[in-house]
Design an enzyme around this catalytic site. Structure first.
Site, PDB file in Angstrom:
ATOM      1  N   SER A  28       0.836  -1.218   0.000  1.00 42.26           N
ATOM      2  CA  SER A  28       0.000   0.000   0.000  1.00 42.26           C
ATOM      3  C   SER A  28       0.860   1.254   0.000  1.00 42.26           C
ATOM      4  O   SER A  28       0.596   2.215  -0.731  1.00 42.26           O
ATOM      5  CB  SER A  28      -0.892   0.013   1.248  1.00 42.26           C
ATOM      6  OG  SER A  28      -1.830  -1.027   1.188  1.00 42.26           O
ATOM      7  N   GLY A 100      -6.006  -4.140  -7.915  1.00 44.22           N
ATOM      8  CA  GLY A 100      -7.159  -3.304  -7.593  1.00 44.22           C
ATOM      9  C   GLY A 100      -6.733  -1.965  -7.020  1.00 44.22           C
ATOM     10  O   GLY A 100      -7.364  -0.933  -7.281  1.00 44.22           O
ATOM     11  N   ARG A 128     -13.736  -7.575 -10.760  1.00 43.74           N
ATOM     12  CA  ARG A 128     -13.923  -6.838  -9.500  1.00 43.74           C
ATOM     13  C   ARG A 128     -14.741  -5.561  -9.712  1.00 43.74           C
ATOM     14  O   ARG A 128     -14.634  -4.906 -10.747  1.00 43.74           O
ATOM     15  CB  ARG A 128     -12.554  -6.521  -8.881  1.00 43.74           C
ATOM     16  CG  ARG A 128     -11.805  -7.809  -8.577  1.00 43.74           C
ATOM     17  CD  ARG A 128     -10.492  -7.559  -7.922  1.00 43.74           C
ATOM     18  NE  ARG A 128     -10.650  -6.975  -6.596  1.00 43.74           N
ATOM     19  CZ  ARG A 128      -9.627  -6.585  -5.836  1.00 43.74           C
ATOM     20  NH1 ARG A 128      -8.399  -6.694  -6.295  1.00 43.74           N
ATOM     21  NH2 ARG A 128      -9.850  -6.084  -4.654  1.00 43.74           N
ATOM     22  N   SER A 173     -13.522   0.934   2.941  1.00 44.52           N
ATOM     23  CA  SER A 173     -12.533   0.689   1.888  1.00 44.52           C
ATOM     24  C   SER A 173     -11.514   1.818   1.809  1.00 44.52           C
ATOM     25  O   SER A 173     -11.852   2.962   1.484  1.00 44.52           O
ATOM     26  CB  SER A 173     -13.223   0.531   0.526  1.00 44.52           C
ATOM     27  OG  SER A 173     -12.244   0.591  -0.502  1.00 44.52           O
ATOM     28  N   ASP A 326      -6.789  -8.221   4.649  1.00 42.86           N
ATOM     29  CA  ASP A 326      -6.066  -9.096   3.714  1.00 42.86           C
ATOM     30  C   ASP A 326      -5.515 -10.354   4.386  1.00 42.86           C
ATOM     31  O   ASP A 326      -4.935 -11.209   3.715  1.00 42.86           O
ATOM     32  CB  ASP A 326      -4.905  -8.326   3.075  1.00 42.86           C
ATOM     33  CG  ASP A 326      -5.400  -7.248   2.114  1.00 42.86           C
ATOM     34  OD1 ASP A 326      -6.518  -7.384   1.584  1.00 42.86           O
ATOM     35  OD2 ASP A 326      -4.666  -6.267   1.908  1.00 42.86           O
ATOM     36  N   LYS A 353     -12.397  -9.495  -3.347  1.00 45.46           N
ATOM     37  CA  LYS A 353     -10.941  -9.302  -3.447  1.00 45.46           C
ATOM     38  C   LYS A 353     -10.446  -9.966  -4.740  1.00 45.46           C
ATOM     39  O   LYS A 353     -11.236 -10.233  -5.639  1.00 45.46           O
ATOM     40  CB  LYS A 353     -10.253  -9.860  -2.204  1.00 45.46           C
ATOM     41  CG  LYS A 353     -10.628  -9.131  -0.919  1.00 45.46           C
ATOM     42  CD  LYS A 353     -10.112  -7.705  -0.922  1.00 45.46           C
ATOM     43  CE  LYS A 353     -10.489  -6.971   0.348  1.00 45.46           C
ATOM     44  NZ  LYS A 353     -10.181  -5.538   0.272  1.00 45.46           N
ATOM     45  N   ARG A 404      -2.804 -14.238  -2.383  1.00 43.24           N
ATOM     46  CA  ARG A 404      -2.928 -14.571  -0.957  1.00 43.24           C
ATOM     47  C   ARG A 404      -3.529 -15.969  -0.732  1.00 43.24           C
ATOM     48  O   ARG A 404      -3.242 -16.603   0.276  1.00 43.24           O
ATOM     49  CB  ARG A 404      -3.720 -13.496  -0.221  1.00 43.24           C
ATOM     50  CG  ARG A 404      -3.026 -12.147  -0.271  1.00 43.24           C
ATOM     51  CD  ARG A 404      -3.463 -11.194   0.807  1.00 43.24           C
ATOM     52  NE  ARG A 404      -3.153  -9.827   0.443  1.00 43.24           N
ATOM     53  CZ  ARG A 404      -1.936  -9.258   0.505  1.00 43.24           C
ATOM     54  NH1 ARG A 404      -0.905  -9.956   0.950  1.00 43.24           N
ATOM     55  NH2 ARG A 404      -1.745  -8.007   0.133  1.00 43.24           N
TER      56      ARG A 404
END
Ligand code: S3P
Length: 445
Positions: A28, A100, A128, A173, A326, A353, A404
């Site tokens: 991030s 995303g 998504r 979000s 996550d 996700k 993930r």
């Protein structure tokens, strides 16, 4: 990615995890350092940038819109920005790959520039929902043509005269919050985001660091109110990206569940909006000590000393979901090895996700021999009480282009008798290219 053949692999433990490892930079924070560096006037230097495919998609997009972004011989990255409002029309479509975060944040940036940009992505990203950013960014004045259901491929035409909006987030979000704030950068006046449930605050911290006029208050109902005054001159920064807690999570859980493990995971970002997994694991009986707490790049960081532990199941408070959104795939793995029942709820966002992580993990863990029940908004897992899972036969579990799921099930394989066969390890490179090498360095692979 779509043309290269899949890379299946069976994960089975060779031994416990031992020694010291260092996790790569936070995904991030890496995205945001490239984006804000590209909007500052002058050179931003970034140390510890995550060199995963997702962040590289952001870098390629910012280059296509005029920024100069280069890796130095010492591994630092230097970003020469175009200034707020200075983004240029890209020559072709921007390929967001699997990311995303790149897509939603860049849509925010483009929304307040008079550009027309086409965004494309892989099969996972093209499923998504983008409606969550199309809504507020349309209020800013951007126009969209998207695939049915508000999906990629998508063309955005940014506003000639963007309008500052006040937007109350309907879903927790950080991507939507950040998209609106980034649109607010090139919008005259004050853009306001109201966040009833706090989400990761890296955008706020970094905007502040780059010199934007941004305030955060808590209103009478406990909601965070973020106000950004548009059209600041952003000042270039020197940034050190802390290690990604979401990447550390796989090693922490692996060390807890592989018997005999004793490992130090260095450089783990512990921003309270991100670090809830470690508290949940401690509440399950996990031995996780924080060593050498310090501040890196304005974020709290520590080294985590983790020892194999007898875990017990718990009911996870849905209030902590945004602070470990996550980390549920790998928490489910820990739960599958714990004594007793773990109950999770409030996980609706996991269905949108990189894959539907509730169904994907129910299927994958069931195939590995765990006892899992799927609910609309979570999983209930009856743990093995520390006994190894049976593992999978020759039918590989499906990762659905989701890094993930791949890494969580690799960790499950380490605590199984036969190992877990994963259909494709390539998606791991989106966030953690060195995952398998680091696992091997601990002695587990
Ligand atoms: C992210 C926010 C989260 C998270 C994603 C990264 C970000 O997504 O799942 O991996 O960098 O802002 P949502 O905002 O959709 O919850």
């Amino acid at each position: 990615m779509s043309i290269a053949p899949a890379l299946p692999r069976r994960f089975v433990a060779r031994g416990p995890l031992t020694g010291r490892i260092r996790v790569p930079g936070d995904k991030s924070i890496s995205h945001r350092s490239i984006m804000l560096g590209a909007l500052a006037v002058g050179e931003t230097r970034v140390a510890g940038l995550l060199e995963g495919e997702d962040v590289m998609a952001t870098a390629a997009a910012m280059r296509a819109m005029g920024a100069q972004i280069e890796r130095q011989a010492n591994g630092d990255w230097v970003v020469a920005g175009v200034g707020v409002g200075g983004l240029l029309q890209p020559a072709g479509a921007l390929d967001m790959g699997n990311s995303g975060t790149s897509t939603r944040l860049l849509l925010g940036l483009v929304a307040s520039h008079a550009l027309t940009v086409c965004f494309t992505g892989d099969a996972s990203l093209s499923r998504r929902p983008m409606g969550r950013v199309i809504g507020p960014l349309s209020e800013v004045g951007a126009a969209f043509t998207a695939y049915p259901g508000g999906r990629l491929p998508l063309i955005i035409t940014g506003a000639q005269t963007p309008v500052p909006i006040t937007y109350r987030l309907p879903v927790a979000s950080a991507q939507v919050k950040s998209a609106v704030l980034l649109a607010g950068l090139n919008t005259p006046g004050v853009t306001t985001v109201i966040e009833p449930v706090p989400t990761r605050d890296h955008s706020e911290r970094m905007l502040h660091g780059f010199g934007a006029d941004l305030t955060v208050e808590t209103d009478d109902h406990g909601a965070r109110v973020i106000r950004l005054t548009g059209q600041p001159e952003l000042r270039p920064q020197t940034i050190t990206v802390p290690g990604d807690p979401s990447s550390a999570a796989f090693f922490v859980v692996a060390a807890l569940i592989v018997p005999g493990s004793d490992v130090v995971v260095e450089n783990v970002g512990l921003n309270p909006t991100r670090a809830a997994l470690f508290d949940v694991l401690r509440a399950m009986g996990g031995q996780i000590a924080e060593l050498n707490p310090r501040t890196v790049g304005g974020e709290p960081v520590a080294d985590l000393h983790v020892r194999a532990s007898a875990l017990h199941g718990i009911t996870v408070d849905p209030a902590v979901v945004p602070a470990m959104v996550d980390e549920f795939p790998v928490l489910f793995v820990a739960a599958a090895l714990a004594e007793g029942r773990t109950v999770t709820s409030g996980l609706d966002e996991l269905r949108v996700k990189e894959s539907d992580r509730i169904t994907a993990m129910r299927e994958a863990l069931t195939r590995a021999g765990a006892q899992v029940t799927e609910r609309a908004d979570g999983l209930i897992i009856e743990g093995s009480g520390g006994r190894l899972l049976p593992g999978t036969d020759d039918r590989a579990i499906t990762t659905h282009l989701d890094h993930r799921i791949a890494m969580a099930m690799a960790v499950a394989g380490l605590a199984s008798e036969r190992g877990v066969l994963i259909d494709d390890t390539r998606p791991i490179a989106t966030s953690f290219p060195a995952f398998e090498a680091l696992l091997a360095a601990t002695g587990a692979l």
